[in-house]
Every structure is written in structure tokens, then in C-alpha cells.
Design a protein around this motif. Structure first.
Motif, PDB file in Angstrom:
ATOM      1  N   SER A 225       0.859  -1.177   0.000  1.00  0.00           N
ATOM      2  CA  SER A 225       0.000   0.000   0.000  1.00  0.00           C
ATOM      3  C   SER A 225       0.900   1.234   0.000  1.00  0.00           C
ATOM      4  O   SER A 225       2.070   1.155   0.382  1.00  0.00           O
ATOM      5  N   THR A 226       0.339   2.353  -0.411  1.00  0.00           N
ATOM      6  CA  THR A 226       1.110   3.595  -0.411  1.00  0.00           C
ATOM      7  C   THR A 226       0.410   4.627   0.459  1.00  0.00           C
ATOM      8  O   THR A 226      -0.775   4.890   0.284  1.00  0.00           O
ATOM      9  N   LEU A 227       1.173   5.160   1.390  1.00  0.00           N
ATOM     10  CA  LEU A 227       0.668   6.213   2.265  1.00  0.00           C
ATOM     11  C   LEU A 227       1.260   7.520   1.741  1.00  0.00           C
ATOM     12  O   LEU A 227       2.477   7.689   1.724  1.00  0.00           O
ATOM     13  N   LEU A 241       8.977   3.559  11.348  1.00  0.00           N
ATOM     14  CA  LEU A 241       7.640   3.076  10.990  1.00  0.00           C
ATOM     15  C   LEU A 241       7.675   1.596  10.609  1.00  0.00           C
ATOM     16  O   LEU A 241       8.557   1.179   9.855  1.00  0.00           O
ATOM     17  N   PRO A 242       6.720   0.802  11.108  1.00  0.00           N
ATOM     18  CA  PRO A 242       6.716  -0.625  10.780  1.00  0.00           C
ATOM     19  C   PRO A 242       6.201  -0.892   9.364  1.00  0.00           C
ATOM     20  O   PRO A 242       5.353  -0.152   8.857  1.00  0.00           O
ATOM     21  N   GLY A 243       6.738  -1.935   8.746  1.00  0.00           N
ATOM     22  CA  GLY A 243       6.203  -2.427   7.471  1.00  0.00           C
ATOM     23  C   GLY A 243       6.684  -1.681   6.246  1.00  0.00           C
ATOM     24  O   GLY A 243       6.333  -2.035   5.119  1.00  0.00           O
ATOM     25  N   VAL A 244       7.488  -0.645   6.434  1.00  0.00           N
ATOM     26  CA  VAL A 244       7.853   0.200   5.292  1.00  0.00           C
ATOM     27  C   VAL A 244       8.890  -0.489   4.399  1.00  0.00           C
ATOM     28  O   VAL A 244       9.889  -1.014   4.878  1.00  0.00           O
ATOM     29  N   LEU A 259       3.851  -2.618   3.641  1.00  0.00           N
ATOM     30  CA  LEU A 259       3.105  -3.884   3.608  1.00  0.00           C
ATOM     31  C   LEU A 259       2.142  -3.965   4.794  1.00  0.00           C
ATOM     32  O   LEU A 259       1.305  -4.860   4.846  1.00  0.00           O
ATOM     33  N   LEU A 260       2.287  -3.048   5.747  1.00  0.00           N
ATOM     34  CA  LEU A 260       1.422  -3.040   6.939  1.00  0.00           C
ATOM     35  C   LEU A 260       0.787  -1.665   7.081  1.00  0.00           C
ATOM     36  O   LEU A 260       1.120  -0.904   8.003  1.00  0.00           O
ATOM     37  N   LEU A 283      -4.335   7.160   1.813  1.00  0.00           N
ATOM     38  CA  LEU A 283      -3.883   5.763   1.776  1.00  0.00           C
ATOM     39  C   LEU A 283      -4.375   5.134   0.479  1.00  0.00           C
ATOM     40  O   LEU A 283      -5.579   5.091   0.217  1.00  0.00           O
ATOM     41  N   HIS A 284      -3.437   4.683  -0.356  1.00  0.00           N
ATOM     42  CA  HIS A 284      -3.804   3.956  -1.571  1.00  0.00           C
ATOM     43  C   HIS A 284      -3.541   2.478  -1.337  1.00  0.00           C
ATOM     44  O   HIS A 284      -2.389   2.071  -1.182  1.00  0.00           O
ATOM     45  N   GLN A 285      -4.627   1.704  -1.314  1.00  0.00           N
ATOM     46  CA  GLN A 285      -4.432   0.273  -1.108  1.00  0.00           C
ATOM     47  C   GLN A 285      -4.470  -0.442  -2.439  1.00  0.00           C
ATOM     48  O   GLN A 285      -5.116   0.018  -3.377  1.00  0.00           O
ATOM     49  N   PRO A 286      -3.796  -1.577  -2.561  1.00  0.00           N
ATOM     50  CA  PRO A 286      -3.806  -2.288  -3.837  1.00  0.00           C
ATOM     51  C   PRO A 286      -5.209  -2.779  -4.173  1.00  0.00           C
ATOM     52  O   PRO A 286      -6.053  -2.948  -3.284  1.00  0.00           O
TER      53      PRO A 286
END
Ligand code: ATP
Ligand code: MG
Length: 302
Positions: A225-227, A241-244, A259-260, A283-286
Motif C-alpha cells: 500500500s502507499t501512504l 515506521l513498521p512495514g515500510v 506492507l502493513l 492511503l492507496h491500497q492495492p
């Protein structure tokens, strides 16, 4: 209750071309199942075999309890198949067309009920040749449903429709699901598939690359995902930040690929205060389109 459509190891060749190379799938009552894939993937061939219109070279097919290979005629009473526009008689009215098609079946739905349901009641006396593309598509759906089918097959039911007409067709398909019918459709619109289908199969070169519930496929194959943060985040903050996976700064924004997404967002909100100026967050989610492109490795062509 068992599946209404049950396909095992389906194979179809056209000379050298293997159009369907071993497809297995099941569709249950009250389920909308989408066949997705690039042009030439084998979607229409698969549908036409399930409809008893083409003979396969291998595999077993049961539709509404009928062994389609053994008895391709028997299945026709139990299914609805969306006709191409070429099947219409331009000089008949909408009402005459529905009654004509109803007369082909032993069991049929009353024409006025069907026209009402598809929003065509006011057009009953309109000549087919005078219908807009969207209304023609509705008429073709009416004809698909004229025999009160258990299983409905729709090959690109919304191609060529404007957004309003498309949503109308979505509503009709959702209604069919609500009545406990099984719907098998193809579409090149991934947003439509994500919104409408309970399960999808992604095909290419006659094979199923993946099948499942859209959000599960997105989880498995959609990627990060893209924040998008309206502000420049310093490196040391991004590192916390986690998941980056990666972060890019451009035009005063920071694009954080993660990914988180929820964990990243949470951490950002917790730690951000007083440390950065952040004007906004997106937030752009796949989506299913990302799944499609990941699996087929090709661009959408329609
Ligand atoms: N009647 C036919 N004779 C020979 N080859 C065919 C025939 N019909 C389809 N094919 C071939 O079989 C393959 C699968 O075609 P099919 O029409 O099933 O694809 P599709 O997934 O429906 O594509 P589209 O998205 O363009 O509708 C293609 O390679 C196509 O060229
Ligand atoms: Mg096709």
C-alpha cells in the motif's frame, strides 16, 4: 448444498491453439463468480463450453445437475445465456421480443414482470432498433432471464455501457445473487469484479493462475500500500515506521510504500505530533487490478 457449476480439468484445442489448458472451478448458488484475464485468455471459450455451445476435448462439466458433455441440450433449460446484440430482430418491439423468446422455453417468466424488473416497462412498445446501447443491454439481460434460470452466464455484460447503465446492470446482477442464482461473468473492469464478484479466477493462456475471494487475492498478490503524506518526513522518522519497504519524497510529499498500512498509519499518528507538519494523508491500497497485473504480467488492454 453442492456446487451448481462444477468443472474439472477442462481442455479445449483449436488445431494447434490450446484455448483452455486444464481449468477446474466450482460455483455455488447465490454466488457471483468472475472469470478475469487478458484478451485471448480463454474466458469466452470456457463459458461457451459450460453453456453446451462448444464441445471440449477433455474434462468433466456439471451445470445445474446436468452432465453437459453427455447432454448439452438438457442444460439449456436450466441456464440463462446473455445473447449478443446480433440476436435481436430490429423491427420487433421490446415486448414482442421478450414474448418471442419466452415462447422458446417450456417454462418462462411473464413478460411484464421481466420488463418491470429490468426497468423496461415503459419501453415495451419501443422498436428494438430505436433502443440506446444501455437499454439494449438491459433487453439482452431480460432475454437471459426469460426462462427463470438457475445459472446465469454473462460475457462482458457491461462493456460499452456508460457509468450509470453499468451500475444499473450491477444492481440486476446483485438481485440475481439475492435470489440464490449462480452467476458466472467475465469482465475487463477490475473495479467491477472487485465490487460485484464473491470469487474470481484470473486466467491466462487457458490456465487459472489464481482464484479466490477478491480481498484475499489482493492480500496475497496485490503488493504494498502507499501512504501519501502531505509533508516531508525526515529519514529517522520513516525508519521508525513498521512495514515500510521504501519511501520517496517529491513535491513536498512523502510516499511511503508499506506492507502493513494500518500499523504504519498508527505509528505515524502516534509519533508524528510536534515533529513534522503534515497537511494531509492519503492511503492507496492495492486493488484487483494490481493482482491482475502481477499475475498476468501484462497490461490491461481494454
Ligand atoms: N473458433 C475459434 N477458432 C480458433 N481459435 C479460436 C476460436 N475461438 C477462440 N479461439 C482462440 O482461443 C483463444 C481463447 O479465446 P477466447 O475467445 O476464449 O478468449 P477470451 O478470454 O474470451 O478473450 P477476450 O477478452 O478478448 O474476449 C484465443 O487464442 C483465440 O484466438
Ligand atoms: Mg471473450
Amino acid at each position: 448444498m453442492g456446487p451448481v457449476v462444477e468443472v474439472r480439468d477442462l481442455v479445449k484445442r483449436y488445431g494447434e491453439v490450446v484455448a483452455v489448458a486444464g481449468i477446474s472451478l466450482e460455483v455455488h448458488a447465490g454466488e457471483v463468480f468472475g472469470l478475469l484475464g487478458p484478451n485471448g485468455a480463454g474466458k469466452t471459450t470456457t463459458l461457451e463450453i459450460l453453456e453446451g455451445l462448444r464441445r471440449p476435448d477433455g474434462g468433466t462439466i456439471r451445470v445445474a445437475g446436468v452432465d453437459v458433455r453427455r447432454d448439452p441440450q438438457a442444460v439449456k433449460a436450466r441456464i440463462g445465456v446473455q445473447l449478443q446484440q446480433a440476436g435481436f430482430f430490429p423491427r420487433l418491439t421490446v415486448g414482442e421480443t421478450v414474448r418471442l423468446f419466452a415462447s422458446f422455453h417450456r417454462r418462462s417468466v411473464a413478460a411484464d414482470v421481466l420488463l418491470q424488473r429490468l426497468g423496461l416497462a415503459e419501453r415495451s412498445r419501443t422498436l428494438v432498433e430505436d433502443l440506446s446501447g444501455g437499454l439494449r443491454q438491459r433487453l439482452s439481460l431480460a432475454l437471459t432471464l426469460v426462462n427463470d434460470p438457475e445459472v446465469v452466464f454473462l460475457d462482458e455484460p457491461t462493456t460499452g455501457l456508460d457509468p450509470q447503465a453499468r451500475r444499473h446492470v450491477w444492481g440486476i446482477i446483485e438481485g440475481l445473487r439475492g435470489e440464490g442464482r449462480a452467476v458466472v461473468l467475465t469482465t475487463h473492469f477490475m473495479e467491477e469484479a472487485q465490487r460485484l464478484c464473491d470469487r474470481v479466477a484470473v486466467l491466462d493462456h487457458g490456465r487459472i493462475l489464481a482464484q479466490g475471494i477478491p480481498h484475499e487475492l489482493i492480500q496475497a498478490y496485490g503488493g504494498s500500500s502507499t501512504l501519501v503524506i502531505g509533508g516531508e518526513l525526515p529519514d529517522e522518522l520513516v525508519r521508525e515506521l513498521p512495514g515500510v519497504q521504501a519511501a520517496v519524497r517529491r513535491n513536498g510529499e512523502t510516499w511511503v510504500h508499506t506492507l502493513l498500512p494500518l500499523e504504519t498509519l498508527h505509528a505515524l499518528v502516534e509519533t508524528r505530533t510536534g515533529r513534522i507538519a503534515c497537511g494531509y494523508l492519503h492511503l492507496h491500497q492495492p486493488t484487483l487490478e494490481d493482482v491482475f497485473l502481477t499475475l498476468t504480467g501484462r497490461r490491461l488492454r481494454e
